[in-house]
Design a protein around this motif. Structure first.
Motif, PDB file in Angstrom:
ATOM      1  N   HIS A 101       0.808  -1.221   0.000  1.00  0.00           N
ATOM      2  CA  HIS A 101       0.000   0.000   0.000  1.00  0.00           C
ATOM      3  C   HIS A 101       0.841   1.272   0.000  1.00  0.00           C
ATOM      4  O   HIS A 101       0.490   2.252   0.672  1.00  0.00           O
ATOM      5  N   LEU A 102       1.961   1.249  -0.728  1.00  0.00           N
ATOM      6  CA  LEU A 102       2.726   2.491  -0.909  1.00  0.00           C
ATOM      7  C   LEU A 102       1.802   3.503  -1.583  1.00  0.00           C
ATOM      8  O   LEU A 102       1.181   3.195  -2.608  1.00  0.00           O
ATOM      9  N   ASP A 103       1.691   4.694  -0.992  1.00  0.00           N
ATOM     10  CA  ASP A 103       0.823   5.735  -1.542  1.00  0.00           C
ATOM     11  C   ASP A 103       1.401   6.200  -2.893  1.00  0.00           C
ATOM     12  O   ASP A 103       2.505   6.759  -2.926  1.00  0.00           O
ATOM     13  N   PRO A 104       0.658   5.973  -4.005  1.00  0.00           N
ATOM     14  CA  PRO A 104       1.250   6.266  -5.329  1.00  0.00           C
ATOM     15  C   PRO A 104       1.318   7.745  -5.674  1.00  0.00           C
ATOM     16  O   PRO A 104       1.841   8.104  -6.729  1.00  0.00           O
ATOM     17  N   THR A 105       0.819   8.639  -4.803  1.00  0.00           N
ATOM     18  CA  THR A 105       0.771  10.064  -5.176  1.00  0.00           C
ATOM     19  C   THR A 105       2.143  10.738  -5.145  1.00  0.00           C
ATOM     20  O   THR A 105       2.249  11.929  -5.412  1.00  0.00           O
ATOM     21  N   PHE A 106       3.189   9.969  -4.842  1.00  0.00           N
ATOM     22  CA  PHE A 106       4.533  10.571  -4.867  1.00  0.00           C
ATOM     23  C   PHE A 106       5.015  10.799  -6.298  1.00  0.00           C
ATOM     24  O   PHE A 106       5.985  11.510  -6.520  1.00  0.00           O
ATOM     25  N   LYS A 107       4.352  10.197  -7.300  1.00  0.00           N
ATOM     26  CA  LYS A 107       4.816  10.411  -8.685  1.00  0.00           C
ATOM     27  C   LYS A 107       3.662  10.840  -9.592  1.00  0.00           C
ATOM     28  O   LYS A 107       2.515  10.431  -9.384  1.00  0.00           O
ATOM     29  N   HIS A 108       4.006  11.686 -10.549  1.00  0.00           N
ATOM     30  CA  HIS A 108       3.039  12.195 -11.526  1.00  0.00           C
ATOM     31  C   HIS A 108       3.672  12.137 -12.906  1.00  0.00           C
ATOM     32  O   HIS A 108       4.885  12.335 -13.037  1.00  0.00           O
ATOM     33  N   HIS A 109       2.835  11.932 -13.923  1.00  0.00           N
ATOM     34  CA  HIS A 109       3.347  12.027 -15.286  1.00  0.00           C
ATOM     35  C   HIS A 109       3.523  13.494 -15.673  1.00  0.00           C
ATOM     36  O   HIS A 109       2.586  14.277 -15.571  1.00  0.00           O
ATOM     37  N   VAL A 110       4.734  13.839 -16.050  1.00  0.00           N
ATOM     38  CA  VAL A 110       5.030  15.190 -16.553  1.00  0.00           C
ATOM     39  C   VAL A 110       5.954  14.991 -17.762  1.00  0.00           C
ATOM     40  O   VAL A 110       6.918  14.227 -17.676  1.00  0.00           O
ATOM     41  N   ALA A 111       5.640  15.665 -18.877  1.00  0.00           N
ATOM     42  CA  ALA A 111       6.460  15.488 -20.091  1.00  0.00           C
ATOM     43  C   ALA A 111       7.902  15.909 -19.826  1.00  0.00           C
ATOM     44  O   ALA A 111       8.149  16.884 -19.113  1.00  0.00           O
ATOM     45  N   HIS A 112       8.849  15.149 -20.380  1.00  0.00           N
ATOM     46  CA  HIS A 112      10.276  15.490 -20.296  1.00  0.00           C
ATOM     47  C   HIS A 112      10.698  16.057 -21.651  1.00  0.00           C
ATOM     48  O   HIS A 112      10.638  15.354 -22.668  1.00  0.00           O
ATOM     49  N   CYS A 113      11.126  17.311 -21.658  1.00  0.00           N
ATOM     50  CA  CYS A 113      11.525  17.954 -22.917  1.00  0.00           C
ATOM     51  C   CYS A 113      12.982  18.397 -22.857  1.00  0.00           C
ATOM     52  O   CYS A 113      13.489  18.742 -21.786  1.00  0.00           O
ATOM     53  N   SER A 114      13.638  18.403 -24.023  1.00  0.00           N
ATOM     54  CA  SER A 114      14.944  19.055 -24.156  1.00  0.00           C
ATOM     55  C   SER A 114      14.732  20.234 -25.079  1.00  0.00           C
ATOM     56  O   SER A 114      14.027  20.101 -26.092  1.00  0.00           O
TER      57      SER A 114
END
Ligand SMILES: Cc1cc2nc3c(=O)[nH]c(=O)nc-3n(C[C@H](O)[C@H](O)[C@H](O)COP(=O)(O)OP(=O)(O)OC[C@H]3O[C@@H](n4cnc5c(N)ncnc54)[C@H](O)[C@@H]3O)c2cc1C
Length: 462
Positions: A101-114
């Motif tokens: 039950h690790l709380d998954p809200t520690f990660k979010h999808h954010v686009a990676h751009c160069s």
């Protein structure tokens, strides 16, 4: 002095590394007594704290310093390695989400751009894209110089920009922002629920070997002022910027001649929610000549304390502290007969870095803001303020000829018998915490890894 408190494993430091090590070990060997000692009254208050790092789940998508051009060819090895290391982190976190039950809200999808400016850099980025787009894991990467597409990808960067300026960018839409502080808190919660003894407000000040090959860790309970001695056959030093000092105290030959050079960080943090809402990407540029890898400028979407945030930087700074909350004597106290010559040699060999750091330290708010304007032309000063980022300790060591050089990556060190290990250095950091801790286990417990731990490891990582 009280009797020595015995356990199977002592972990020093409650950052992402120590927390990851404690959970991994508890899952692999539930019957071991594990004690974690953290000097603060909470875990994750140094480099793993949310504002002390960029929260980029480094995956090789956008970091241009991971793909240098050598003799006209783009070397993708580092990007591929970091990608596979982050994949291990994702697998372990998913396992903990499913089982513990690790709380998954520690990660979010954010686009990676160069993002790059000008013809020459566009050519480099195009070459990099061509070299990467067919590699496993990078097949969703997109490349463009089309201003309409760029406007969709990152409107803040494109609004009010000179239309004649040539820009080129790549994007990987499903990159990650990771709140390593939240993750560390969660890992510690899980570890404690599995039986790890978490002792906060416990400052470790020495480590000594004992005759039977075990280690004694000397520590002070900062709440009661009591001096304590813990003894165990295995010690992991996950003390971040404090690790070199403690490993030196343990007097292990493997780090003879190592020195640490502290580099601090600062961000420009956006305080205007309307602006924050208009950006949804981690946009990495190119580092300046001589800049250390940590100083690649980026305009970053973050998720911290349940809120979307925006930061720009980092700007490097020099402080003699090895930890953000450390002592100004850390740097001078770390110098000795063995490491002072490598330190001076590394300084002489890295004049552009030294010059870069001096320039950065002297930078005013207006100069920092001018850097931001290159990325976000219509930025307003009143929307931004300078906040501290964490400290990194770059490792200086001797090469095969005995000359000092700066090592920018993360380095695992352990003694010959694998009874004490630690982690030194900085980049790519927290994103690779799982693979770094797995490597420690493989080096220090090879028999367990190929024996009674193998099926669990396979079930998590295959
Ligand atoms: C500006 C900046 C940006 C970064 N950006 C990213 C990024 O985008 N992505 C990424 O993956 N990584 C990033 N990093 C790197 C990342 O933050 C670190 O690699 C990671 O947090 C290190 O974790 P740690 O557990 O080794 O150290 P820490 O989090 O520093 O934990 C060490 C712990 O040990 C404790 N400790 C120290 N000495 C003692 C002692 N004597 N006794 C007891 N306890 C002690 C400290 O209090 C601390 O809690 C960044 C770092 C910086 C500085």
């Amino acid at each position: 002095m009280a009797d020595k408190l015995k356990s199977d494993v002592i972990i020093i430091g409650g950052g992402i590394m120590g927390a990851t090590m404690s959970v991994l070990l508890k899952i692999l060997q539930p019957d071991w007594n594990i004690i974690l000692l953290e000097r603060f009254d909470k875990v994750a208050k140094e480099s793993s704290a949310a504002w002390n790092n960029a929260g980029t789940g480094h995956q090789g998508n956008c970091e241009l310093n991971y793909t240098p051009e050598i003799d006209g060819i783009i070397d993708t090895h580092k990007a591929e390695k970091v990608h596979s290391q982050f994949s291990q982190s994702l697998k372990f976190w998913q396992y903990l989400i499913d089982r513990y039950h690790l709380d998954p809200t520690f990660k979010h999808h954010v686009a990676h751009c160069s993002l790059v400016f000008g013809e020459e850099n566009k050519d480099f980025l195009q070459k990099r894209f061509d070299a990467m787009k067919d590699l496993p894991g990078f097949d969703t990467m997109q490349f463009t110089t089309d201003t309409k597409v760029l406007q969709e990808w990152f409107p803040l960067i494109m609004n009010h920009r000179n239309p004649d300026q040539l820009l080129a960018a790549t994007r990987v839409e499903n990159g990650h922002d990771v709140n390593f502080e939240l993750l560390t808190d969660e890992l510690i919660r899980i570890s404690e629920s599995l039986g790890t003894e978490i002792n906060v407000a416990h400052l470790v000040d020495d480590i000594d070997p004992v005759d039977n090959g075990e280690w004694v860790v000397f520590c002070k309970n900062l709440t009661t002022d009591e001096k304590l001695e813990y003894q165990a056959p295995f010690v992991f030093v996950g003390a971040g910027g404090g690790a070199l000092k403690l490993l030196n105290k343990a007097d292990i030959d493997e780090i003879d001649g190592y020195a640490g050079f502290p580099v601090g960080g600062k961000w420009l943090r956006c305080m205007n929610d309307e602006v924050i809402d208009q950006h949804h990407a981690k946009v990495y540029g190119m580092a300046e000549l001589g800049a250390p890898p940590m100083s690649v400028p980026h305009l970053d979407t973050r998720y911290i304390d349940g809120k979307k945030e925006l930061l720009f930087g980092p700007f490097a700074g020099f402080s003699t502290k090895f930890l953000k909350h450390g002592s100004y004597f850390d740097f001078f106290g770390s110098l000795d007969f063995d490491n002072i010559i490598p330190m001076v040699e590394a300084g002489i060999d890295n004049i552009p870095l030294t010059r870069y750091l001096i320039d950065q330290v002297l930078m005013s708010f207006d100069e920092k803001f001018a850097q931001l304007k290159k990325y976000y032309p219509s930025a307003k000063k009143e929307d931004w303020k300078v906040v501290e980022a964490g400290q990194r300790v770059q490792i200086i060591k001797k090469d095969e000829e005995g000359n000092g050089f700066i090592q920018f990556g993360t380095e695992i060190v352990h003694n010959h018998s694998g009874t004490i290990a630690g982690l030194l250095g900085a980049s790519p950091g927290a994103s690779t915490s799982v693979s770094a801790m797995l490597e420690v286990l493989h080096r220090c417990f090879p028999d367990h890894c190929s024996g009674n731990w193998k099926s669990t490891l396979d079930s998590i990582f295959e």
